[in-house]
Structure formats: C-alpha cells, structure tokens
Design a protein around this motif. Sequence first.
Motif, PDB file in Angstrom:
ATOM      1  N   LEU A  96      43.224  -4.814  31.961  1.00 50.87           N
ATOM      2  CA  LEU A  96      42.064  -5.127  32.793  1.00 50.87           C
ATOM      3  C   LEU A  96      41.527  -6.525  32.492  1.00 50.87           C
ATOM      4  N   ILE A  97      41.510  -6.889  31.206  1.00 55.45           N
ATOM      5  CA  ILE A  97      41.070  -8.235  30.824  1.00 55.45           C
ATOM      6  C   ILE A  97      41.997  -9.275  31.449  1.00 55.45           C
ATOM      7  N   ASP A  98      43.306  -9.023  31.375  1.00 59.98           N
ATOM      8  CA  ASP A  98      44.277  -9.956  31.932  1.00 59.98           C
ATOM      9  C   ASP A  98      44.085 -10.106  33.442  1.00 59.98           C
ATOM     10  N   GLU A  99      43.885  -9.003  34.142  1.00 56.86           N
ATOM     11  CA  GLU A  99      43.686  -9.054  35.594  1.00 56.86           C
ATOM     12  C   GLU A  99      42.401  -9.809  35.939  1.00 56.86           C
ATOM     13  N   TYR A 100      41.340  -9.535  35.174  1.00 55.16           N
ATOM     14  CA  TYR A 100      40.065 -10.217  35.398  1.00 55.16           C
ATOM     15  C   TYR A 100      40.202 -11.721  35.145  1.00 55.16           C
ATOM     16  N   ALA A 101      40.904 -12.070  34.060  1.00 59.25           N
ATOM     17  CA  ALA A 101      41.089 -13.475  33.710  1.00 59.25           C
ATOM     18  C   ALA A 101      41.884 -14.210  34.788  1.00 59.25           C
ATOM     19  N   LYS A 102      42.932 -13.568  35.302  1.00 58.94           N
ATOM     20  CA  LYS A 102      43.733 -14.198  36.354  1.00 58.94           C
ATOM     21  C   LYS A 102      42.898 -14.375  37.620  1.00 58.94           C
ATOM     22  N   GLU A 103      42.098 -13.370  37.944  1.00 54.02           N
ATOM     23  CA  GLU A 103      41.268 -13.421  39.148  1.00 54.02           C
ATOM     24  C   GLU A 103      40.256 -14.558  39.079  1.00 54.02           C
ATOM     25  N   GLU A 119      34.930  -2.623  31.712  1.00 51.42           N
ATOM     26  CA  GLU A 119      34.887  -2.358  33.152  1.00 51.42           C
ATOM     27  C   GLU A 119      33.491  -2.615  33.711  1.00 51.42           C
ATOM     28  N   GLU A 120      32.468  -2.173  32.993  1.00 49.02           N
ATOM     29  CA  GLU A 120      31.095  -2.413  33.436  1.00 49.02           C
ATOM     30  C   GLU A 120      30.756  -3.899  33.365  1.00 49.02           C
ATOM     31  N   PHE A 121      31.157  -4.541  32.290  1.00 42.35           N
ATOM     32  CA  PHE A 121      30.881  -5.964  32.120  1.00 42.35           C
ATOM     33  C   PHE A 121      31.542  -6.793  33.223  1.00 42.35           C
ATOM     34  N   SER A 122      32.756  -6.435  33.606  1.00 38.98           N
ATOM     35  CA  SER A 122      33.492  -7.220  34.601  1.00 38.98           C
ATOM     36  C   SER A 122      32.781  -7.230  35.951  1.00 38.98           C
ATOM     37  N   LYS A 123      31.998  -6.215  36.232  1.00 36.54           N
ATOM     38  CA  LYS A 123      31.269  -6.155  37.505  1.00 36.54           C
ATOM     39  C   LYS A 123      30.095  -7.137  37.528  1.00 36.54           C
ATOM     40  N   ARG A 124      29.701  -7.645  36.370  1.00 37.98           N
ATOM     41  CA  ARG A 124      28.611  -8.624  36.312  1.00 37.98           C
ATOM     42  C   ARG A 124      29.064 -10.005  36.792  1.00 37.98           C
ATOM     43  N   ASP A 125      30.365 -10.214  36.855  1.00 40.14           N
ATOM     44  CA  ASP A 125      30.929 -11.481  37.316  1.00 40.14           C
ATOM     45  C   ASP A 125      30.392 -12.663  36.506  1.00 40.14           C
ATOM     46  N   VAL A 126      30.335 -12.471  35.192  1.00 42.68           N
ATOM     47  CA  VAL A 126      29.900 -13.543  34.293  1.00 42.68           C
ATOM     48  C   VAL A 126      31.034 -14.563  34.149  1.00 42.68           C
ATOM     49  N   GLN A 153      28.428 -27.287  22.873  1.00 41.60           N
ATOM     50  CA  GLN A 153      27.177 -26.655  23.283  1.00 41.60           C
ATOM     51  C   GLN A 153      27.196 -26.279  24.765  1.00 41.60           C
ATOM     52  N   LYS A 154      28.087 -26.892  25.536  1.00 45.50           N
ATOM     53  CA  LYS A 154      28.185 -26.604  26.964  1.00 45.50           C
ATOM     54  C   LYS A 154      29.202 -25.515  27.267  1.00 45.50           C
ATOM     55  N   LYS A 155      29.866 -25.001  26.226  1.00 45.06           N
ATOM     56  CA  LYS A 155      30.912 -24.005  26.410  1.00 45.06           C
ATOM     57  C   LYS A 155      30.356 -22.588  26.254  1.00 45.06           C
ATOM     58  N   SER A 156      31.018 -21.659  26.918  1.00 43.84           N
ATOM     59  CA  SER A 156      30.637 -20.252  26.803  1.00 43.84           C
ATOM     60  C   SER A 156      31.888 -19.393  26.651  1.00 43.84           C
ATOM     61  N   ILE A 157      31.765 -18.319  25.886  1.00 44.10           N
ATOM     62  CA  ILE A 157      32.883 -17.407  25.667  1.00 44.10           C
ATOM     63  C   ILE A 157      32.392 -15.968  25.770  1.00 44.10           C
ATOM     64  N   ALA A 158      33.327 -15.071  26.036  1.00 47.61           N
ATOM     65  CA  ALA A 158      33.043 -13.637  25.982  1.00 47.61           C
ATOM     66  C   ALA A 158      33.963 -13.001  24.955  1.00 47.61           C
ATOM     67  N   ILE A 159      33.391 -12.242  24.043  1.00 46.28           N
ATOM     68  CA  ILE A 159      34.168 -11.501  23.049  1.00 46.28           C
ATOM     69  C   ILE A 159      34.098 -10.034  23.440  1.00 46.28           C
ATOM     70  N   ILE A 160      35.259  -9.458  23.753  1.00 45.09           N
ATOM     71  CA  ILE A 160      35.321  -8.079  24.212  1.00 45.09           C
ATOM     72  C   ILE A 160      35.693  -7.198  23.027  1.00 45.09           C
ATOM     73  N   GLY A 161      34.704  -6.481  22.513  1.00 47.33           N
ATOM     74  CA  GLY A 161      34.879  -5.681  21.305  1.00 47.33           C
ATOM     75  C   GLY A 161      34.191  -6.347  20.135  1.00 47.33           C
ATOM     76  N   ILE A 177      27.490 -17.186  23.792  1.00 49.32           N
ATOM     77  CA  ILE A 177      28.463 -16.151  23.479  1.00 49.32           C
ATOM     78  C   ILE A 177      27.996 -14.830  24.061  1.00 49.32           C
ATOM     79  N   TYR A 178      28.865 -14.207  24.844  1.00 51.90           N
ATOM     80  CA  TYR A 178      28.615 -12.865  25.356  1.00 51.90           C
ATOM     81  C   TYR A 178      29.387 -11.869  24.492  1.00 51.90           C
ATOM     82  N   LEU A 179      28.701 -10.851  24.017  1.00 50.80           N
ATOM     83  CA  LEU A 179      29.312  -9.799  23.204  1.00 50.80           C
ATOM     84  C   LEU A 179      29.321  -8.511  24.005  1.00 50.80           C
ATOM     85  N   VAL A 180      30.491  -7.867  24.064  1.00 48.79           N
ATOM     86  CA  VAL A 180      30.641  -6.657  24.872  1.00 48.79           C
ATOM     87  C   VAL A 180      31.225  -5.539  24.017  1.00 48.79           C
TER      88      VAL A 180
END
Length: 221
Positions: A126-133, A102-109, A21-29, A49-52
């Motif tokens: 882009l997902i890989d770069e965001y994840a590493k960052e 790209e738009e979602f990544s600017k939210r810095d969620v 219940q304390k975990k969060s995920i983002a599903i891209i697509g 859960i964030y859906l994009v």
Amino acid sequence: MRDYFHRQIQLWGEETQNSLQKKSIAIIGCGGLGSSLALALGGSGIGKIYLVDFDEISTHNIHRQIAFQVGDEGKYKAQVVKDLVKKRNPFVEVVSFVEGFEEFSKRDVRVDLILDATDNLPVRVLIDEYAKEHDTSWIYGSVEAFNGQVCFFEKSSFKAFKVMDKKPEGIAAPIVMHIASLQANLALRFLAGLSVKKDLLYYLYFNDEGEIVTQKFKMPV
C-alpha cells in the motif's frame, strides 16, 4: 539553531542545513525502526515529521524500541515518540496520527520522502502504491533475527517481493538500530541533495562464522 546543528553545518554548510527545514517526511510505524528513525532524523534538522502508528506500547517492545521506557506501557507509540523528538529538537514540527497507514493515506498529506518502519508486507504494498501515485520516493526497511534489508524505492516496485502476511520471528535489539541507521542515512543524504543509489536492495546478515555480510541486488524497474 546554528549551535544546535554545528557538526552538520561543518559537514555541508549552512545553506544545506537550512534547506532541510523546508523538507517533510512521513514515518510509517513507530516501533523499533520507527522510533530509531524519528530520533535520528528528528535531530538532523528535517522541518516537519509525520508519525503514523495505531499501536500501544507493550512491555516486550521496550528492549529494542529505544524511544520507550518502563512505565510507558499502554501509551500510544506515535504520541510518545512525538514528545521525545520535540524534547530533543525544538526546531522540528512533529505531527502524530494514531491510526494505520490506510487511514493516513486518505489525508493526502504531501511529503518529500516516506519511510517504512512497519512489520507488515501487505501494508508495504500500500505504501508503494501510494508513493507511486504521488510521485514520492520511499525507503523500505525490515529486520528479523540478526538480518535486515533496506531499499530506496523510486522507479522499482515492492511487488517484486513475494508478499505474504508474515510476522517476523525473534529479533536482536542491535540489528533494529543498525537497519534504522542505514535507512536514516539514505534519507538524510537524499533530503540534503547528496547522491543516493536508488532501487538497490541491501541485505545484511551474519553468516555461520559470525561475519557480517552485505549483499546488493538491483531491483527490477
């Protein structure tokens, strides 16, 4: 909530179940892979859960994208998936974004895990770069014909792949659910604190004799 998650509590106890219940995920697509992932993980006890997805439902999506039915054409995928997940599990918070990554990544969620459910190689970079960052692991998944690939990325990079702007060709409906199931199992084990083999590419396919073959490749780190 104890009754709802009874079988999972039997599997790993209330403490682990409550920790989800304390975990969060983002599903891209939110298409084939994404809608299957959302249903599988949305019913498993993940807290948020964030859906994009920016796309609308088309008739040709419905046969393999299990969250949708005839009559949903023209609706936004992320919103339809959100509503369905909420109907199935009242204990999960679902937030939908009708936009691209790209738009979602600017939210810095900030999330505990990102799941790729796109069909776009450049977006995966882009997902890989965001994840590493953001020091966040992510799970890659792709399908085509009767084939599929999955990898839990932690230290390795998606740049190891030859990146082209290539759309998948024909796709059999069941392979979509099969690959999404593998992604979801890796995600759930990771979020529950169980062991997961990371930076290992799984390639599943049917050979000419109709035998299902699973190959594993260690990704460069």
